[in-house]
Structures are given as structure tokens and as C-alpha cells.
Design a protein around this motif. Structure first.
Motif, PDB file in Angstrom:
ATOM      1  N   UNK A  76       0.803  -1.156  -0.197  1.00 17.90           N
ATOM      2  CA  UNK A  76      -0.109  -0.055   0.047  1.00 17.90           C
ATOM      3  C   UNK A  76       0.948   1.343   0.107  1.00 17.90           C
ATOM      4  N   UNK A  77       0.120   2.301  -0.490  1.00 20.01           N
ATOM      5  CA  UNK A  77       1.011   3.773  -0.562  1.00 20.01           C
ATOM      6  C   UNK A  77       0.129   4.445   0.585  1.00 20.01           C
ATOM      7  N   UNK A  78       0.897   5.046   1.737  1.00 17.86           N
ATOM      8  CA  UNK A  78       0.320   5.799   2.861  1.00 17.86           C
ATOM      9  C   UNK A  78       0.847   7.035   2.581  1.00 17.86           C
ATOM     10  N   UNK A  79       0.003   8.208   2.877  1.00 18.45           N
ATOM     11  CA  UNK A  79       0.386   9.609   2.615  1.00 18.45           C
ATOM     12  C   UNK A  79       0.363  10.202   4.072  1.00 18.45           C
ATOM     13  N   UNK A  86      16.920  -3.245  -3.110  1.00 13.51           N
ATOM     14  CA  UNK A  86      15.634  -3.714  -3.265  1.00 13.51           C
ATOM     15  C   UNK A  86      14.757  -4.013  -2.112  1.00 13.51           C
ATOM     16  N   UNK A  87      14.682  -2.877  -1.373  1.00 17.33           N
ATOM     17  CA  UNK A  87      13.947  -3.033   0.128  1.00 17.33           C
ATOM     18  C   UNK A  87      12.363  -3.222  -0.259  1.00 17.33           C
ATOM     19  N   UNK A  88      11.738  -3.779   0.778  1.00 18.26           N
ATOM     20  CA  UNK A  88      10.247  -4.131   0.736  1.00 18.26           C
ATOM     21  C   UNK A  88       9.551  -2.845   1.116  1.00 18.26           C
ATOM     22  N   UNK A  89      10.094  -1.884   2.050  1.00 15.47           N
ATOM     23  CA  UNK A  89       9.338  -0.667   2.365  1.00 15.47           C
ATOM     24  C   UNK A  89      10.237   0.481   1.976  1.00 15.47           C
ATOM     25  N   UNK A  90       9.402   1.410   1.547  1.00 21.58           N
ATOM     26  CA  UNK A  90      10.089   2.809   1.211  1.00 21.58           C
ATOM     27  C   UNK A  90       9.438   3.871   2.096  1.00 21.58           C
ATOM     28  N   UNK A  91      10.296   4.636   2.655  1.00 21.53           N
ATOM     29  CA  UNK A  91       9.941   6.037   3.671  1.00 21.53           C
ATOM     30  C   UNK A  91      10.447   6.943   2.821  1.00 21.53           C
ATOM     31  N   UNK A  92       9.490   7.995   2.414  1.00 22.70           N
ATOM     32  CA  UNK A  92       9.787   9.101   1.524  1.00 22.70           C
ATOM     33  C   UNK A  92       9.556  10.331   2.171  1.00 22.70           C
ATOM     34  N   UNK A  93      10.366  11.242   2.607  1.00 27.08           N
ATOM     35  CA  UNK A  93      10.013  12.467   3.345  1.00 27.08           C
ATOM     36  C   UNK A  93       9.980  13.711   2.299  1.00 27.08           C
ATOM     37  N   UNK A  94       8.986  14.172   2.001  1.00 26.18           N
ATOM     38  CA  UNK A  94       8.946  15.278   1.080  1.00 26.18           C
ATOM     39  C   UNK A  94       9.821  15.198  -0.274  1.00 26.18           C
ATOM     40  N   UNK A  95       9.500  14.034  -0.908  1.00 25.14           N
ATOM     41  CA  UNK A  95      10.220  13.716  -2.135  1.00 25.14           C
ATOM     42  C   UNK A  95       9.908  14.827  -3.328  1.00 25.14           C
ATOM     43  N   UNK A  96       8.870  15.508  -3.333  1.00 27.35           N
ATOM     44  CA  UNK A  96       8.494  16.382  -4.276  1.00 27.35           C
ATOM     45  C   UNK A  96       8.832  17.852  -3.870  1.00 27.35           C
ATOM     46  N   UNK A  97       9.238  18.094  -2.809  1.00 28.85           N
ATOM     47  CA  UNK A  97       9.827  19.540  -2.430  1.00 28.85           C
ATOM     48  C   UNK A  97      10.830  19.883  -3.393  1.00 28.85           C
ATOM     49  N   UNK A 122       6.860  18.995 -14.165  1.00 27.53           N
ATOM     50  CA  UNK A 122       7.184  17.854 -14.841  1.00 27.53           C
ATOM     51  C   UNK A 122       7.693  16.945 -13.861  1.00 27.53           C
ATOM     52  N   UNK A 123       8.990  17.259 -13.294  1.00 24.96           N
ATOM     53  CA  UNK A 123       9.508  16.640 -12.276  1.00 24.96           C
ATOM     54  C   UNK A 123       8.554  15.953 -11.370  1.00 24.96           C
ATOM     55  N   UNK A 124       7.660  16.620 -10.537  1.00 24.57           N
ATOM     56  CA  UNK A 124       6.726  16.001  -9.763  1.00 24.57           C
ATOM     57  C   UNK A 124       5.891  14.894 -10.328  1.00 24.57           C
ATOM     58  N   UNK A 125       5.337  15.301 -11.607  1.00 18.13           N
ATOM     59  CA  UNK A 125       4.661  14.097 -12.050  1.00 18.13           C
ATOM     60  C   UNK A 125       5.505  12.946 -12.360  1.00 18.13           C
ATOM     61  N   UNK A 126       6.649  13.102 -13.052  1.00 16.05           N
ATOM     62  CA  UNK A 126       7.405  11.704 -13.214  1.00 16.05           C
ATOM     63  C   UNK A 126       7.770  10.954 -11.961  1.00 16.05           C
ATOM     64  N   UNK A 127       7.978  11.995 -10.804  1.00 26.30           N
ATOM     65  CA  UNK A 127       8.195  11.184  -9.307  1.00 26.30           C
ATOM     66  C   UNK A 127       6.962  10.315  -8.937  1.00 26.30           C
ATOM     67  N   UNK A 128       5.957  11.143  -9.352  1.00 25.79           N
ATOM     68  CA  UNK A 128       4.760  10.628  -8.738  1.00 25.79           C
ATOM     69  C   UNK A 128       4.471   9.129  -9.472  1.00 25.79           C
ATOM     70  N   UNK A 129       4.777   9.174 -10.917  1.00 29.29           N
ATOM     71  CA  UNK A 129       4.655   7.906 -11.554  1.00 29.29           C
ATOM     72  C   UNK A 129       5.530   6.907 -11.166  1.00 29.29           C
ATOM     73  N   UNK A 187      -0.966  18.106  -1.501  1.00 27.36           N
ATOM     74  CA  UNK A 187      -2.247  17.344  -1.042  1.00 27.36           C
ATOM     75  C   UNK A 187      -2.851  16.770  -2.257  1.00 27.36           C
ATOM     76  N   UNK A 188      -2.997  17.256  -3.236  1.00 27.17           N
ATOM     77  CA  UNK A 188      -3.833  16.945  -4.513  1.00 27.17           C
ATOM     78  C   UNK A 188      -3.107  15.826  -4.968  1.00 27.17           C
ATOM     79  N   UNK A 189      -1.675  15.561  -4.895  1.00 26.24           N
ATOM     80  CA  UNK A 189      -0.858  14.801  -5.588  1.00 26.24           C
ATOM     81  C   UNK A 189      -0.857  13.464  -4.812  1.00 26.24           C
ATOM     82  N   UNK A 190      -0.888  13.703  -3.312  1.00 25.99           N
ATOM     83  CA  UNK A 190      -1.178  12.663  -2.426  1.00 25.99           C
ATOM     84  C   UNK A 190      -2.528  11.814  -2.646  1.00 25.99           C
ATOM     85  N   UNK A 191      -3.465  12.541  -2.704  1.00 25.98           N
ATOM     86  CA  UNK A 191      -5.012  12.079  -2.939  1.00 25.98           C
ATOM     87  C   UNK A 191      -4.819  11.154  -4.031  1.00 25.98           C
TER      88      UNK A 191
END
Length: 319
Positions: A39-42, A161-172, A177-184, A203-207
Motif C-alpha cells: 500500500x501507499x500511505x500519505x 531492493x527494499x520491501x518498504x520505502x519511507x519518502x520524506x517530502x520527495x517532491x519538495x 514535470x519532475x513532480x509528475x515523473x516522481x509521482x509515476x 495534497x492533491x498529489x497524495x490524494x
């Protein structure tokens, strides 16, 4: 295979009554939630809410004062080494050496995780391809744009190749374009079965990308669940906008006589108000308004977005 003594059967991420206290400041207070495997949790909250502290505990960079946290079933307190092998952490700021190339940077971390020979080479090639830095792999990090540095940091988090990822403000600080690519990329990783916890102020991207979210303020978890469920729980009124051809002031006076209509305002030919009734009551209201002579050219009922929910749930408090 080494087995931790405190492993839970459930994978993913789990926080259990987590506290982190710094002197008189309670940075994290009794926070509990579970992010199922795949799952992806915001993780949402104002600055100073406790998001980064929670993430640092999950990444074994800090210890909780009370409670525990589990990554892929392993305790951050009792099995930190196993947690680090299961986890990829992308902090909001990361250190790098100016004259080190992208390939050398990723290769350093691959070696630190014990990858050797053909396995290491294979992971390096996959990471550079997936993150899109293949064409810049021999370029020094100092010459990268903000977006490419974020890709490089994501590659570092993925190299083992971790099972879990923790991403702290990756799109800051990224451009659209870079935000969209990262989101994808995050969406692709989630679809491949990785459990992802991501914090963001966009928040729109997290939703759009998250299966569920948690809203935290002053160290307390205020709400958790799917975006739709939280929106529904907080949907006490709906924002109605009416555009009228006839006299808007007369329409305003008419609306003030109905208790379901609050916070009525007029801007030109458009009326805006909060309506506390359900959809049937809304339809009855519009029909009655038209019957009494108001000519309506447009109607829009605005459902609460994630931003609306966030503003309603939080109070803008800081530690």
C-alpha cells in the motif's frame, strides 16, 4: 536466514502507541497506524507536526521514548539491522560529495548493503534505468538539477531492493514535470508490491497516489483511513455556488430564510453558501428557488477536497 525475535506476522509498516519526547516537547504522542504490504500511505501535517520524527524512528535513526514501530514485521528497537535491510529511506535533505559521479554514489551504497559481483552490477543498472539517470551516470552530483538529485536519492533508497520505502517530502522544490515523473515512479513501485510511506505538502498529489492517509498535528494522529472515508467523515456541509440571471440580492434574501443555508455571500451574479442538507434537500431547495422566480443559469456543489479536509481537521498548531 536470520530471524528477529520480535517479528510480527503482518508485513508493511506498523506504529504501536509511539511516543517521542524531547525534554518538555512531545514530538510524537500515542501514534498508531498500519500500512498493509503493497500500500501507499500519505503522511500529512504542518511543519513541526511529528512527521519527520516518526520517519526517523522507522528508519532507525532515532529511538522512541515509548512504544514500538515495525518495518516488514521487524521491530526498530529490537531488530534495527534487519529493519535497515528491509527499508529504503529518502530524507528531505541528503548529503553528497561534489566530485562523486552518480554511478559512484549509487555504487557506494550498493557495496554498503553488501551487494557484490553480478548482483551489484544488475541492481546498479536497474536503478539508473528506473530513475532515468542512466544518461548522467558519469556526471558529478554537483552538476545535477534539483529534480535529478531527487531521482538519485530515490535510486540510493532502492539499490538494495527494499520491501518498504519511507519518502520524506520527495517532491519538495520540484517543477511540475519532475513532480509528475516522481509521482509515476512511486505509483509503479506501489503497483509492484512495495509498501510506501510518503509525506508531502502537495495534497492533491497524495490524494491521487495514496491508498490511505494519516493527518498528524502536534504529534497526535487526528485522522487515518482512505481519502474517501476521511472526506466523508468530515463532510458536514457542501459548498454550493449558484449563478443567477435574475436579481442576486433577492436570491440572497430568499436563502437567508432557510436554516440549511449558512455563510451566504454574493459576488456579481454568483451566490455562494454552505448547505447542510443532503442531495435530495439540495434538489428541493433549487426547485423551490426557481419556483419563486429565481432564474438559475449554473449550479455547482463543491465536495470537500483533501485540502479542505486538512484545513478542517487541523488548527495550524506547532510544537
Amino acid at each position: 536466514m536470520t530471524v528477529g525475535y520480535h517479528r510480527l506476522d503482518a508485513g508493511g509498516i506498523r506504529l504501536q502507541q509511539l511516543y517521542r519526547i524531547f525534554g518538555r516537547t512531545v514530538a510524537v504522542q500515542d501514534v498508531s497506524f498500519h500500512v498493509p504490504k503493497g500500500s501507499v500511505f500519505g503522511y500529512i501535517g504542518p511543519n513541526g507536526a511529528g512527521k519527520t520524527t516518526s520517519m526517523r524512528i522507522l528508519a532507525t535513526l532515532d529511538l522512541p521514548t515509548y512504544g514500538d514501530a515495525f518495518v516488514d514485521g521487524f521491530s526498530v528497537i529490537h531488530d534495527p539491522e534487519l529493519v535497515r535491510r528491509k527499508l529504503g529511506f529518502m530524507p528531505d535533505a541528503f548529503g553528497s560529495y561534489r566530485d562523486v559521479s552518480c554511478w559512484e554514489y549509487i555504487d557506494f551504497f550498493a557495496r554498503a548493503y553488501g551487494l557484490i559481483g553480478r548482483e551489484r552490477q544488475k541492481r546498479l543498472e536497474w536503478v539508473t534505468d528506473f530513475t532515468g539517470i542512466r544518461g548522467m551516470q558519469h556526471k558529478p552530483i554537483s552538476g545535477l538539477s534539483k529534480g535529478m538529485k531527487q531521482r538519485l536519492c530515490l535510486g540510493r533508497a532502492l539499490v538494495h531492493d527494499p520491501a518498504v520505502l519511507i519518502l520524506d517530502e520527495p517532491a519538495a522544490g520540484l517543477d511540475p514535470r519532475a513532480r509528475i515523473e516522481l509521482r509515476n515512479m512511486i505509483g509503479t513501485l506501489g503497483a509492484e508490491g512495495k509498501t510506501i510511506l510518503v509525506s508531502s505538502h502537495i495534497l492533491t498529489e497524495l490524494a491521487e497516489m495514496c491508498d490511505s492517509i494519516g493527518i498528524i498535528e502536534q504529534g497526535r494522529l487526528l485522522a487515518t483511513g482512505s481519502v474517501e472515508a476521511i472526506q466523508e467523515a468530515q463532510r458536514k456541509t457542501r459548498d454550493i455556488r449558484l449563478r443567477v440571471v435574475s436579481d442576486p440580492v433577492a436570491a440572497e434574501k430568499w436563502l437567508t430564510l432557510h436554516s440549511d443555508c449558512q455563510s451566504i455571500s454574493v459576488a456579481g451574479d454568483t451566490l455562494r453558501f454552505d448547505f447542510s442538507g443532503d442531495e435530495e434537500a439540495q434538489a428541493d431547495l433549487v426547485a423551490a428557488l426557481i419556483q419563486d422566480g429565481c432564474r438559475i443559469s449554473e449550479i455547482h456543489a463543491h465536495q470537500k477536497s483533501l485540502e479542505d479536509v486538512f484545513l478542517h481537521v487541523t488548527e495550524g498548531l506547532v510544537q
